[in-house]
Design a protein around this motif. Sequence first.
Motif, short mmCIF file in Angstrom:
data_model
loop_
_atom_site.label_atom_id
_atom_site.label_comp_id
_atom_site.label_asym_id
_atom_site.label_seq_id
_atom_site.Cartn_x
_atom_site.Cartn_y
_atom_site.Cartn_z
N VAL A 32 29.76 56.79 56.44
CA VAL A 32 29.41 58.20 56.55
C VAL A 32 28.63 58.67 55.33
O VAL A 32 27.63 59.37 55.45
N SER B 150 26.71 57.01 53.48
CA SER B 150 25.37 56.42 53.42
C SER B 150 24.43 56.97 54.50
O SER B 150 23.23 56.75 54.43
N ALA B 151 24.96 57.69 55.48
CA ALA B 151 24.11 58.28 56.53
C ALA B 151 23.33 59.45 55.93
O ALA B 151 23.91 60.37 55.37
N LYS B 152 22.01 59.39 56.03
CA LYS B 152 21.17 60.43 55.44
C LYS B 152 20.45 61.23 56.52
O LYS B 152 20.03 60.68 57.53
N ASP B 153 20.34 62.51 56.27
CA ASP B 153 19.63 63.39 57.17
C ASP B 153 18.14 63.07 57.09
O ASP B 153 17.58 62.97 55.99
N CYS C 292 24.63 63.12 54.67
CA CYS C 292 25.10 64.19 55.58
C CYS C 292 26.32 64.92 55.01
O CYS C 292 26.50 66.10 55.28
#
Length: 86
Positions: free
Chosen positions: A2, A4-7, A14
């Motif tokens: 989570v 590492s998830a980038k917008d 995020c």
Amino acid sequence: MVASAKDPRWHRPCTELTYQPMQEVLRYLRANGFKTTLLPAAGQDFVRVYSEQAYGIPPEQVVGSALETKYGYDKDGNRLLTKRPS
């Protein structure tokens, strides 16, 4: 995962893209002895994944809809997963 998830628009994790006034209210409430809870419009399973990193609220304090996953097929025979209230 989570964190590492980038917008794609802001190029930031995020978990950093939260509503600042909400963060301020949560900090104020905790500083004054309140226990904070999230009541998301989305299913609780989705929000519980990132609630602690993004809001400082542990997963057990996220209350929301528990959705059941149903496996099936659409009219063309393609596999389909759907979420429904349990």
